[in-house]
Scaffold this active site. Structure first.
Site, PDB file in Angstrom:
ATOM      1  N   LYS A   1      -6.473   8.050  -4.924  1.00  0.00           N
ATOM      2  CA  LYS A   1      -6.071   6.687  -5.290  1.00  0.00           C
ATOM      3  C   LYS A   1      -6.930   5.684  -4.522  1.00  0.00           C
ATOM      4  O   LYS A   1      -7.465   6.066  -3.476  1.00  0.00           O
ATOM      5  CB  LYS A   1      -4.585   6.490  -5.024  1.00  0.00           C
ATOM      6  CG  LYS A   1      -4.231   6.188  -3.562  1.00  0.00           C
ATOM      7  CD  LYS A   1      -2.857   5.597  -3.440  1.00  0.00           C
ATOM      8  CE  LYS A   1      -2.802   4.693  -2.242  1.00  0.00           C
ATOM      9  NZ  LYS A   1      -1.571   4.083  -1.925  1.00  0.00           N
TER      10      LYS A   1
ATOM     11  N   ASP B   1      -1.241  11.785  -6.589  1.00  0.00           N
ATOM     12  CA  ASP B   1      -0.283  10.874  -5.968  1.00  0.00           C
ATOM     13  C   ASP B   1       0.493  11.758  -5.007  1.00  0.00           C
ATOM     14  O   ASP B   1       1.327  12.564  -5.434  1.00  0.00           O
ATOM     15  CB  ASP B   1       0.656  10.251  -7.007  1.00  0.00           C
ATOM     16  CG  ASP B   1       1.567   9.219  -6.362  1.00  0.00           C
ATOM     17  OD1 ASP B   1       1.968   9.427  -5.199  1.00  0.00           O
ATOM     18  OD2 ASP B   1       1.881   8.201  -6.996  1.00  0.00           O
ATOM     19  N   HIS B   2       0.193  11.644  -3.711  1.00  0.00           N
ATOM     20  CA  HIS B   2       0.706  12.663  -2.802  1.00  0.00           C
ATOM     21  C   HIS B   2       2.228  12.658  -2.695  1.00  0.00           C
ATOM     22  O   HIS B   2       2.823  13.629  -2.256  1.00  0.00           O
ATOM     23  CB  HIS B   2       0.034  12.584  -1.425  1.00  0.00           C
ATOM     24  CG  HIS B   2       0.439  11.397  -0.630  1.00  0.00           C
ATOM     25  ND1 HIS B   2      -0.195  10.186  -0.742  1.00  0.00           N
ATOM     26  CD2 HIS B   2       1.416  11.235   0.278  1.00  0.00           C
ATOM     27  CE1 HIS B   2       0.389   9.334   0.072  1.00  0.00           C
ATOM     28  NE2 HIS B   2       1.361   9.934   0.708  1.00  0.00           N
TER      29      HIS B   2
ATOM     30  N   GLU C   1       7.601   0.928   5.686  1.00  0.00           N
ATOM     31  CA  GLU C   1       6.661   1.305   6.747  1.00  0.00           C
ATOM     32  C   GLU C   1       6.864   0.365   7.931  1.00  0.00           C
ATOM     33  O   GLU C   1       7.232  -0.802   7.746  1.00  0.00           O
ATOM     34  CB  GLU C   1       5.230   1.149   6.247  1.00  0.00           C
ATOM     35  CG  GLU C   1       4.871   2.068   5.091  1.00  0.00           C
ATOM     36  CD  GLU C   1       3.450   1.808   4.608  1.00  0.00           C
ATOM     37  OE1 GLU C   1       2.592   2.649   4.865  1.00  0.00           O
ATOM     38  OE2 GLU C   1       3.212   0.753   4.003  1.00  0.00           O
TER      39      GLU C   1
ATOM     40  N   ASP D   1      -0.656  -1.417  -4.381  1.00  0.00           N
ATOM     41  CA  ASP D   1      -0.826  -0.316  -3.430  1.00  0.00           C
ATOM     42  C   ASP D   1       0.339   0.667  -3.456  1.00  0.00           C
ATOM     43  O   ASP D   1       0.148   1.854  -3.196  1.00  0.00           O
ATOM     44  CB  ASP D   1      -0.973  -0.902  -2.010  1.00  0.00           C
ATOM     45  CG  ASP D   1      -1.347   0.162  -0.990  1.00  0.00           C
ATOM     46  OD1 ASP D   1      -2.318   0.883  -1.252  1.00  0.00           O
ATOM     47  OD2 ASP D   1      -0.666   0.263   0.047  1.00  0.00           O
TER      48      ASP D   1
ATOM     49  N   HIS E   1       3.158   5.168  -6.372  1.00  0.00           N
ATOM     50  CA  HIS E   1       4.210   5.987  -5.763  1.00  0.00           C
ATOM     51  C   HIS E   1       5.621   5.630  -6.273  1.00  0.00           C
ATOM     52  O   HIS E   1       6.401   6.505  -6.621  1.00  0.00           O
ATOM     53  CB  HIS E   1       4.227   5.820  -4.237  1.00  0.00           C
ATOM     54  CG  HIS E   1       2.913   6.061  -3.591  1.00  0.00           C
ATOM     55  ND1 HIS E   1       2.101   7.120  -3.939  1.00  0.00           N
ATOM     56  CD2 HIS E   1       2.241   5.401  -2.621  1.00  0.00           C
ATOM     57  CE1 HIS E   1       1.012   7.084  -3.198  1.00  0.00           C
ATOM     58  NE2 HIS E   1       1.066   6.061  -2.392  1.00  0.00           N
TER      59      HIS E   1
ATOM     60  N   LYS F   1       5.669  -3.506   4.576  1.00  0.00           N
ATOM     61  CA  LYS F   1       5.050  -3.141   5.846  1.00  0.00           C
ATOM     62  C   LYS F   1       5.731  -3.907   6.971  1.00  0.00           C
ATOM     63  O   LYS F   1       6.320  -4.954   6.737  1.00  0.00           O
ATOM     64  CB  LYS F   1       3.561  -3.502   5.811  1.00  0.00           C
ATOM     65  CG  LYS F   1       2.810  -2.673   4.786  1.00  0.00           C
ATOM     66  CD  LYS F   1       1.333  -2.714   5.003  1.00  0.00           C
ATOM     67  CE  LYS F   1       0.629  -1.758   4.069  1.00  0.00           C
ATOM     68  NZ  LYS F   1       0.834  -0.347   4.432  1.00  0.00           N
TER      69      LYS F   1
HETATM   70  P1  NAD Z   1     -13.832   6.861   4.695  1.00  0.00           P
HETATM   71  O1  NAD Z   1     -14.546   5.565   4.599  1.00  0.00           O
HETATM   72  O2  NAD Z   1     -13.222   7.260   5.985  1.00  0.00           O
HETATM   73  O3  NAD Z   1     -14.842   8.040   4.272  1.00  0.00           O
HETATM   74  C1  NAD Z   1     -15.728   7.906   3.220  1.00  0.00           C
HETATM   75  C2  NAD Z   1     -16.543   9.172   3.051  1.00  0.00           C
HETATM   76  O4  NAD Z   1     -17.423   8.977   1.939  1.00  0.00           O
HETATM   77  C3  NAD Z   1     -17.430   9.529   4.240  1.00  0.00           C
HETATM   78  O5  NAD Z   1     -17.401  10.939   4.400  1.00  0.00           O
HETATM   79  C4  NAD Z   1     -18.839   9.104   3.784  1.00  0.00           C
HETATM   80  O6  NAD Z   1     -19.892   9.875   4.343  1.00  0.00           O
HETATM   81  C5  NAD Z   1     -18.736   9.377   2.300  1.00  0.00           C
HETATM   82  N1  NAD Z   1     -19.710   8.586   1.520  1.00  0.00           N
HETATM   83  C6  NAD Z   1     -19.845   7.242   1.488  1.00  0.00           C
HETATM   84  N2  NAD Z   1     -20.868   6.905   0.655  1.00  0.00           N
HETATM   85  C7  NAD Z   1     -21.360   8.064   0.159  1.00  0.00           C
HETATM   86  C8  NAD Z   1     -22.408   8.381  -0.752  1.00  0.00           C
HETATM   87  N3  NAD Z   1     -23.176   7.440  -1.319  1.00  0.00           N
HETATM   88  N4  NAD Z   1     -22.634   9.675  -1.032  1.00  0.00           N
HETATM   89  C9  NAD Z   1     -21.872  10.661  -0.476  1.00  0.00           C
HETATM   90  N5  NAD Z   1     -20.868  10.417   0.384  1.00  0.00           N
HETATM   91  C10 NAD Z   1     -20.608   9.139   0.691  1.00  0.00           C
HETATM   92  O7  NAD Z   1     -12.747   6.859   3.514  1.00  0.00           O
HETATM   93  P2  NAD Z   1     -11.321   7.572   3.477  1.00  0.00           P
HETATM   94  O8  NAD Z   1     -10.342   6.719   4.200  1.00  0.00           O
HETATM   95  O9  NAD Z   1     -11.460   8.993   3.893  1.00  0.00           O
HETATM   96  O10 NAD Z   1     -10.942   7.466   1.928  1.00  0.00           O
HETATM   97  C11 NAD Z   1     -11.532   8.282   0.935  1.00  0.00           C
HETATM   98  C12 NAD Z   1     -10.809   8.054  -0.401  1.00  0.00           C
HETATM   99  O11 NAD Z   1      -9.451   8.420  -0.267  1.00  0.00           O
HETATM  100  C13 NAD Z   1     -10.802   6.607  -0.885  1.00  0.00           C
HETATM  101  O12 NAD Z   1     -10.845   6.607  -2.302  1.00  0.00           O
HETATM  102  C14 NAD Z   1      -9.451   6.087  -0.431  1.00  0.00           C
HETATM  103  O13 NAD Z   1      -8.998   5.030  -1.245  1.00  0.00           O
HETATM  104  C15 NAD Z   1      -8.607   7.324  -0.624  1.00  0.00           C
HETATM  105  N6  NAD Z   1      -7.414   7.366   0.220  1.00  0.00           N
HETATM  106  C16 NAD Z   1      -7.513   7.386   1.572  1.00  0.00           C
HETATM  107  C17 NAD Z   1      -6.367   7.449   2.338  1.00  0.00           C
HETATM  108  C18 NAD Z   1      -6.453   7.517   3.845  1.00  0.00           C
HETATM  109  O14 NAD Z   1      -5.397   7.662   4.458  1.00  0.00           O
HETATM  110  N7  NAD Z   1      -7.618   7.434   4.449  1.00  0.00           N
HETATM  111  C19 NAD Z   1      -5.099   7.470   1.726  1.00  0.00           C
HETATM  112  C20 NAD Z   1      -5.016   7.454   0.336  1.00  0.00           C
HETATM  113  C21 NAD Z   1      -6.180   7.405  -0.402  1.00  0.00           C
END
Ligand code: NAD
Length: 499
Positions: A163, A192-193, A231, A250, A255, A346
């Site tokens: 998401k 959707d976890h 939250e 969000d 959810h 939040k």
């Molecule tokens: P992040 O910014 O921490 O990590 C991004 C990753 O993408 C890194 O590993 C980076 O190297 C890689 N990346 C960026 N550009 C790239 C490219 N051009 N080619 C290859 N790799 C590339 O992001 P995150 O927080 O881990 O989130 C990732 C996804 O998960 C997003 O879509 C976010 O919306 C979703 N998400 C995250 C969370 C969370 O808790 N972090 C929760 C729900 C959803």
């Protein structure tokens, strides 16, 4: 302790909780394998499945991201993530070392050609291969395109999409179209976890495998339903994304609507991915439209030592809501007249998610009991302390005459399982294993996501155009007073929720 049917049940449940059925050998590529989500949830979750014996030793996990790392460097990152995000009793160094042997890494650019040849070389022909898109949504289309161009989008391939899935109906449609150019719907797993939580599935089991609840599961016997996702944290760290999203996008669009669907849907003819998702879709299509005037929007203010939302996101004029409360109505035969009250926010008083199905009072009070509408409530608790309780009124024990008291019948696993409860897979673990097994039941279908946006888009547009700022609320409260009033006006109240 004496043995009896309950004790036998507990022993049976403990055995079931530790029973694992290994999945087939797979290659799982985690795009964004160095990112926050991969480190906090995906990698520790995979390790837990490995340690439990569900993930085969010859499966391959391939981290793929932009950082310049080799296998050894990535294994160090994975080991650190597991140690940091799992409590000591959930890990051991021996199984971690064995797990790391399944881990590989390629430096890949989603928008260029670097790394793709190396990635192709790591994926074995004939194995199930899954590609987890744990990267910014703006890269989802690029990844799908490149997987196709490099002949990785074959019949054995599955993609897992994080998401947010679009930020409105048009962008969600566009994303669905892009993915559909390269993958069949049966290969797309939109996460959707919330749907991966043990209790959410237990809710379906309770509803559809007992005769007890379904006859009462309608407007005639259910007074109303409350869904709360609260939250205690603010948005620090995610401010840039959040200020463009807000609670409606969000939390509510995904959810909360998924939870509402599971409560409101008709029994599917079978527990089968499309049968379940068809029924959820019908619920979304039956939702009455809402306008900005119908809902309560709030934004957290500053508190002692706590910055305001506007300070957190560095936008002194932000109108973005960090809290919403609303009454949602499902216009169909089953639910006409039973409101669904939903609220999320939040910096609230407690971190807790729960659904309460509040039944009507009996038609006549022969004991002169209070008719406060809180006699029979089915509470489905998603976090913390996942579990299901059914509140019933019984006689207060003792010689004091016929006084009534409300007590919970505990249907939760945690107490019955004892330490074995820690073995129950967490949402991400379960969902990734479902991807490998090819089971889409707990993932959103494209038309479901679009229908959810189609319902919420006009509401968001109305909130944005009405020019009203959200109501400020104190951090550590239950949101603006207007949220309580939304219920009081109709002679109801939010249930007290504790952590
Ligand atoms: P992040 O910014 O921490 O990590 C991004 C990753 O993408 C890194 O590993 C980076 O190297 C890689 N990346 C960026 N550009 C790239 C490219 N051009 N080619 C290859 N790799 C590339 O992001 P995150 O927080 O881990 O989130 C990732 C996804 O998960 C997003 O879509 C976010 O919306 C979703 N998400 C995250 C969370 C969370 O808790 N972090 C929760 C729900 C959803």
């Amino acid at each position: 302790m004496a043995h009896g049917p309950v004790q036998d049940w507990r022993e049976g449940a403990r055995k079931m909780a530790s029973r694992v059925i290994p999945v087939d050998v797979f290659d799982l590529v985690i795009f964004g394998g160095t990112g926050d989500l991969a480190r906090r949830k995906i990698l520790p979750g995979l390790y837990r499945r490995f340690r439990a014996g569900q993930m085969p030793r010859d499966a391959r996990i391939i981290g793929a991201a932009r950082s310049e790392l080799d296998d050894a460097g990535y294994r160090a990152l994975v080991a650190e993530a597991v140690r940091e995000h799992l409590e000591p009793e959930k890990r051991d160094e021996e199984s971690l070392a064995a797990f790391l042997e399944t881990v590989h890494y390629v430096t890949v650019d989603a928008r260029g050609d670097a790394g793709w040849k190396e990635l192709c070389a790591l994926i074995r022909e004939g194995t199930v291969h899954a590609f987890y898109f744990s990267v910014a949504p703006s890269l989802f289309g690029d990844l799908a395109e490149r997987l196709r161009a490099h002949r990785l989008a074959d019949g054995k391939a599955r993609i897992v999409v994080e998401k947010p899935f679009g930020h409105d109906l048009e962008s969600a449609r566009e994303l669905n179209r892009t993915l559909a150019r390269h993958f069949d719907e049966s290969q797309i797993y939109r996460i959707d976890h919330y749907l991966g939580k043990e209790t959410v599935q237990n809710l379906m089991a309770v509803r559809f495998s007992n005769i007890l609840f379904e006859p009462l599961w309608n407007a005639q016997y259910v007074d109303h339903i409350q869904i709360t996702v609260a939250e205690t944290v603010g948005v620090a760290g995610r401010g840039e994304y959040y200020d463009k999203a807000g609670a409606l996008r969000d939390m509510v669009q995904n959810h909360m609507m998924q939870l509402l669907c599971l409560i409101a849907m008709e029994p599917p003819y079978r527990f089968d991915p499309d049968a379940v998702r068809d029924e959820k879709l019908k619920v979304i299509r039956a939702l009455k439209p809402l306008t900005a005037r119908d809902i309560v929007r709030g934004q957290y203010d500053a508190g002692p030592g706590i910055p305001s939302y506007r300070e957190d996101v560095g936008n002194p004029d932000s109108f973005t809501e960090t809290f919403v409360a609303m009454k949602v109505e499902v216009s169909n035969w089953r639910w006409e007249g039973t409101p669904f009250y939903i609220r999320t926010g939040k910096r609230l008083k407690a971190r807790a998610s729960e659904i309460a199905v509040v039944f009507r009072e009996p038609p006549h009070a022969i004991f002169g009991q209070p008719r406060d509408g809180q006699g029979n409530v089915l509470v489905i608790r998603l976090q913390p302390n996942e579990g299901i309780n059914l509140w019933v009124r019984i006689k207060e024990p003792g010689p004091g005459g016929m006084r009534l008291v409300e007590v919970p019948l505990d249907m939760s696993f945690a107490e019955a399982l004892g330490p074995a409860a820690a073995e129950v897979p967490e949402a991400y673990e379960r969902l990734i294993m479902d991807v490998i097994r090819g089971n889409q039941t707990l993932f959103m279908r494209g038309d479901e996501v679009e229908a959810a946006w189609a319902w919420i888009d006009p509401l968001i547009a109305d909130c944005e155009s009405c020019g009203e700022p959200p109501i400020l609320y104190e951090p550590g409260s239950w949101g603006p007073e207007e949220s309580a009033m939304l219920m009081h006006r109709e002679g109801r109240r939010w249930r007290e929720i504790r952590e």
